[in-house]
Design a protein around this motif. Structure first.
Motif, PDB file in Angstrom:
ATOM      1  N   VAL A  93      77.774 -61.619   9.796  1.00 40.03           N
ATOM      2  CA  VAL A  93      78.049 -62.234   8.496  1.00 40.03           C
ATOM      3  C   VAL A  93      77.105 -63.421   8.345  1.00 40.03           C
ATOM      4  O   VAL A  93      77.069 -64.305   9.202  1.00 40.03           O
ATOM      5  CB  VAL A  93      79.521 -62.706   8.399  1.00 40.03           C
ATOM      6  CG1 VAL A  93      79.772 -63.374   7.053  1.00 40.03           C
ATOM      7  CG2 VAL A  93      80.482 -61.549   8.614  1.00 40.03           C
ATOM      8  N   CYS A  94      76.344 -63.415   7.262  1.00 36.16           N
ATOM      9  CA  CYS A  94      75.408 -64.521   7.020  1.00 36.16           C
ATOM     10  C   CYS A  94      76.195 -65.787   6.696  1.00 36.16           C
ATOM     11  O   CYS A  94      77.122 -65.766   5.886  1.00 36.16           O
ATOM     12  CB  CYS A  94      74.470 -64.179   5.862  1.00 36.16           C
ATOM     13  SG  CYS A  94      73.448 -65.581   5.385  1.00 36.16           S
ATOM     14  N   ARG A  95      75.791 -66.885   7.335  1.00 36.93           N
ATOM     15  CA  ARG A  95      76.508 -68.153   7.126  1.00 36.93           C
ATOM     16  C   ARG A  95      75.631 -69.192   6.433  1.00 36.93           C
ATOM     17  O   ARG A  95      76.001 -70.354   6.333  1.00 36.93           O
ATOM     18  CB  ARG A  95      76.983 -68.701   8.464  1.00 36.93           C
ATOM     19  CG  ARG A  95      75.859 -69.116   9.387  1.00 36.93           C
ATOM     20  CD  ARG A  95      76.401 -69.687  10.667  1.00 36.93           C
ATOM     21  NE  ARG A  95      75.341 -69.895  11.629  1.00 36.93           N
ATOM     22  CZ  ARG A  95      75.547 -70.025  12.932  1.00 36.93           C
ATOM     23  NH1 ARG A  95      76.751 -69.954  13.425  1.00 36.93           N
ATOM     24  NH2 ARG A  95      74.533 -70.231  13.733  1.00 36.93           N
ATOM     25  N   THR A  96      74.462 -68.780   5.953  1.00 35.06           N
ATOM     26  CA  THR A  96      73.550 -69.746   5.333  1.00 35.06           C
ATOM     27  C   THR A  96      73.950 -69.999   3.871  1.00 35.06           C
ATOM     28  O   THR A  96      74.850 -69.343   3.347  1.00 35.06           O
ATOM     29  CB  THR A  96      72.101 -69.266   5.524  1.00 35.06           C
ATOM     30  OG1 THR A  96      71.917 -68.949   6.910  1.00 35.06           O
ATOM     31  CG2 THR A  96      71.082 -70.318   5.174  1.00 35.06           C
ATOM     32  N   LEU A  97      73.283 -70.951   3.240  1.00 33.50           N
ATOM     33  CA  LEU A  97      73.768 -71.569   2.006  1.00 33.50           C
ATOM     34  C   LEU A  97      74.287 -70.611   0.928  1.00 33.50           C
ATOM     35  O   LEU A  97      75.437 -70.742   0.491  1.00 33.50           O
ATOM     36  CB  LEU A  97      72.681 -72.484   1.423  1.00 33.50           C
ATOM     37  CG  LEU A  97      73.150 -73.322   0.236  1.00 33.50           C
ATOM     38  CD1 LEU A  97      74.240 -74.305   0.647  1.00 33.50           C
ATOM     39  CD2 LEU A  97      71.974 -74.083  -0.353  1.00 33.50           C
ATOM     40  N   SER A  98      73.475 -69.658   0.494  1.00 38.22           N
ATOM     41  CA  SER A  98      73.908 -68.797  -0.612  1.00 38.22           C
ATOM     42  C   SER A  98      75.180 -68.042  -0.245  1.00 38.22           C
ATOM     43  O   SER A  98      76.114 -67.933  -1.051  1.00 38.22           O
ATOM     44  CB  SER A  98      72.807 -67.791  -0.982  1.00 38.22           C
ATOM     45  OG  SER A  98      71.660 -68.479  -1.369  1.00 38.22           O
ATOM     46  N   CYS A  99      75.208 -67.512   0.958  1.00 38.97           N
ATOM     47  CA  CYS A  99      76.384 -66.746   1.393  1.00 38.97           C
ATOM     48  C   CYS A  99      77.579 -67.671   1.608  1.00 38.97           C
ATOM     49  O   CYS A  99      78.721 -67.305   1.323  1.00 38.97           O
ATOM     50  CB  CYS A  99      76.049 -65.953   2.656  1.00 38.97           C
ATOM     51  SG  CYS A  99      74.829 -64.657   2.341  1.00 38.97           S
ATOM     52  N   TRP A 100      77.292 -68.847   2.079  1.00 41.42           N
ATOM     53  CA  TRP A 100      78.355 -69.828   2.290  1.00 41.42           C
ATOM     54  C   TRP A 100      78.988 -70.211   0.951  1.00 41.42           C
ATOM     55  O   TRP A 100      80.208 -70.241   0.803  1.00 41.42           O
ATOM     56  CB  TRP A 100      77.750 -71.051   2.997  1.00 41.42           C
ATOM     57  CG  TRP A 100      78.715 -72.153   3.298  1.00 41.42           C
ATOM     58  CD1 TRP A 100      79.743 -72.118   4.185  1.00 41.42           C
ATOM     59  CD2 TRP A 100      78.732 -73.459   2.705  1.00 41.42           C
ATOM     60  NE1 TRP A 100      80.398 -73.326   4.194  1.00 41.42           N
ATOM     61  CE2 TRP A 100      79.794 -74.158   3.294  1.00 41.42           C
ATOM     62  CE3 TRP A 100      77.937 -74.087   1.743  1.00 41.42           C
ATOM     63  CZ2 TRP A 100      80.094 -75.465   2.942  1.00 41.42           C
ATOM     64  CZ3 TRP A 100      78.239 -75.389   1.401  1.00 41.42           C
ATOM     65  CH2 TRP A 100      79.306 -76.056   2.005  1.00 41.42           C
ATOM     66  N   GLU A 134      72.176 -66.569  10.772  1.00 41.21           N
ATOM     67  CA  GLU A 134      71.441 -67.290   9.730  1.00 41.21           C
ATOM     68  C   GLU A 134      70.924 -66.291   8.695  1.00 41.21           C
ATOM     69  O   GLU A 134      71.038 -65.080   8.882  1.00 41.21           O
ATOM     70  CB  GLU A 134      70.287 -68.088  10.363  1.00 41.21           C
ATOM     71  CG  GLU A 134      70.720 -69.097  11.423  1.00 41.21           C
ATOM     72  CD  GLU A 134      71.804 -70.065  10.962  1.00 41.21           C
ATOM     73  OE1 GLU A 134      71.836 -70.390   9.747  1.00 41.21           O
ATOM     74  OE2 GLU A 134      72.620 -70.497  11.792  1.00 41.21           O
ATOM     75  N   CYS A 135      70.352 -66.837   7.627  1.00 46.08           N
ATOM     76  CA  CYS A 135      69.935 -66.060   6.456  1.00 46.08           C
ATOM     77  C   CYS A 135      69.371 -64.682   6.797  1.00 46.08           C
ATOM     78  O   CYS A 135      68.452 -64.545   7.602  1.00 46.08           O
ATOM     79  CB  CYS A 135      68.899 -66.859   5.676  1.00 46.08           C
ATOM     80  SG  CYS A 135      68.356 -65.998   4.189  1.00 46.08           S
ATOM     81  N   LEU A 136      69.931 -63.679   6.147  1.00 46.82           N
ATOM     82  CA  LEU A 136      69.496 -62.300   6.377  1.00 46.82           C
ATOM     83  C   LEU A 136      68.447 -61.866   5.358  1.00 46.82           C
ATOM     84  O   LEU A 136      68.045 -60.707   5.331  1.00 46.82           O
ATOM     85  CB  LEU A 136      70.708 -61.358   6.333  1.00 46.82           C
ATOM     86  CG  LEU A 136      71.660 -61.462   7.540  1.00 46.82           C
ATOM     87  CD1 LEU A 136      72.981 -60.779   7.264  1.00 46.82           C
ATOM     88  CD2 LEU A 136      71.015 -60.889   8.788  1.00 46.82           C
ATOM     89  N   GLY A 137      68.036 -62.797   4.505  1.00 43.41           N
ATOM     90  CA  GLY A 137      66.932 -62.521   3.597  1.00 43.41           C
ATOM     91  C   GLY A 137      67.326 -61.784   2.328  1.00 43.41           C
ATOM     92  O   GLY A 137      66.456 -61.266   1.632  1.00 43.41           O
ATOM     93  N   HIS A 138      68.608 -61.728   2.027  1.00 44.35           N
ATOM     94  CA  HIS A 138      69.057 -61.072   0.794  1.00 44.35           C
ATOM     95  C   HIS A 138      69.900 -62.060  -0.021  1.00 44.35           C
ATOM     96  O   HIS A 138      70.969 -61.711  -0.523  1.00 44.35           O
ATOM     97  CB  HIS A 138      69.895 -59.825   1.125  1.00 44.35           C
ATOM     98  CG  HIS A 138      69.088 -58.711   1.717  1.00 44.35           C
ATOM     99  ND1 HIS A 138      68.929 -57.489   1.113  1.00 44.35           N
ATOM    100  CD2 HIS A 138      68.376 -58.639   2.864  1.00 44.35           C
ATOM    101  CE1 HIS A 138      68.167 -56.711   1.861  1.00 44.35           C
ATOM    102  NE2 HIS A 138      67.825 -57.382   2.938  1.00 44.35           N
ATOM    103  N   CYS A 139      69.412 -63.296  -0.134  1.00 43.41           N
ATOM    104  CA  CYS A 139      70.210 -64.387  -0.708  1.00 43.41           C
ATOM    105  C   CYS A 139      70.636 -64.111  -2.150  1.00 43.41           C
ATOM    106  O   CYS A 139      71.670 -64.590  -2.595  1.00 43.41           O
ATOM    107  CB  CYS A 139      69.438 -65.687  -0.654  1.00 43.41           C
ATOM    108  SG  CYS A 139      68.482 -65.893   0.846  1.00 43.41           S
ATOM    109  N   GLY A 140      69.836 -63.359  -2.891  1.00 41.00           N
ATOM    110  CA  GLY A 140      70.151 -63.075  -4.290  1.00 41.00           C
ATOM    111  C   GLY A 140      71.369 -62.191  -4.470  1.00 41.00           C
ATOM    112  O   GLY A 140      71.895 -62.076  -5.588  1.00 41.00           O
TER     113      GLY A 140
HETATM  114  S1  FES Z   1      71.785 -67.066   2.578  1.00 41.94           S
HETATM  115 FE1  FES Z   1      72.768 -65.239   3.149  1.00 41.94          FE
HETATM  116  S2  FES Z   1      71.221 -63.770   2.962  1.00 41.94           S
HETATM  117 FE2  FES Z   1      70.173 -65.623   2.608  1.00 41.94          FE
END
Ligand code: FES
Length: 168
Positions: A93-100, A134-140
């Motif tokens: 599970v991505c925990r970086t900003l957009s997903c968070w 961390e970010c999986l590169g699909h933030c959109g």
């Molecule tokens: S922040 Fe989750 S895919 Fe980039």
């Protein structure tokens, strides 16, 4: 799953199966510098076994013709290489900003509280393991969940419930 300096021994010699052996030889032709084969070889190990063991590191070093310490450095540095057995379905599970911002915590809480998958561990029955990455590169299309390498985007708890019923 948190200590990335310790390798686990299976107590058995490792070797590529026929399919990975063929792939290794195919890739080897593309890499004139043999040590460039370290990362793709680790992927082949992980594809075959699900994780990277002490024996597989020695095997790769031998096949490539380099020091085991160089393969060890790469395997322990890059967190996408698993150094322990994972669940049959490994959930990231991505925990970086957009997903968070878009609800990753509800997903993690659901997996923990309702499905019994503790982040950083394999569930007792071996079916699932969970990792926050961390970010999986699909933030959109956040929040993003990856299961055995496959991306699932715009996830929420309801979609995840359905998805889990399809994993056998
Ligand atoms: S922040 Fe989750 S895919 Fe980039």
């Amino acid at each position: 799953m948190s200590d990335r300096s310790q390798l686990i021994s299976t107590g058995k010699p490792f070797a590529f199966d026929q399919q990975r052996d063929k792939e290794f030889e195919r890739l080897a032709k593309r890499y004139p510098i043999r040590e460039s084969m370290i990362l793709p070889s680790l992927w082949l190990v992980q594809e075959q076994e699900g994780w990277v063991s002490q024996e597989s590191i020695a095997y790769i070093a031998d096949r490539i013709g380099t020091f085991a310490s160089k393969v060890y450095e790469a395997a322990t540095f890059y967190t996408m290489y698993h150094l322990h057995p994972m669940g049959k379905f490994h959930i990231c599970v991505c925990r970086t900003l957009s997903c968070w911002l878009r609800g990753k915590q509800e997903i993690v809480d659901y997996l923990k509280d309702e499905v019994g998958i503790v982040p950083g561990q394999v569930r007792d029955d071996g079916k699932y393991s969970l990792e926050e990455v961390e970010c999986l590169g699909h933030c959109g299309t956040a929040p993003v969940v990856q299961i055995n390498g496959k991306f699932h985007e715009n996830m929420d708890v309801e979609k995840l419930k359905v998805l889990l019923t399809t994993l056998q």
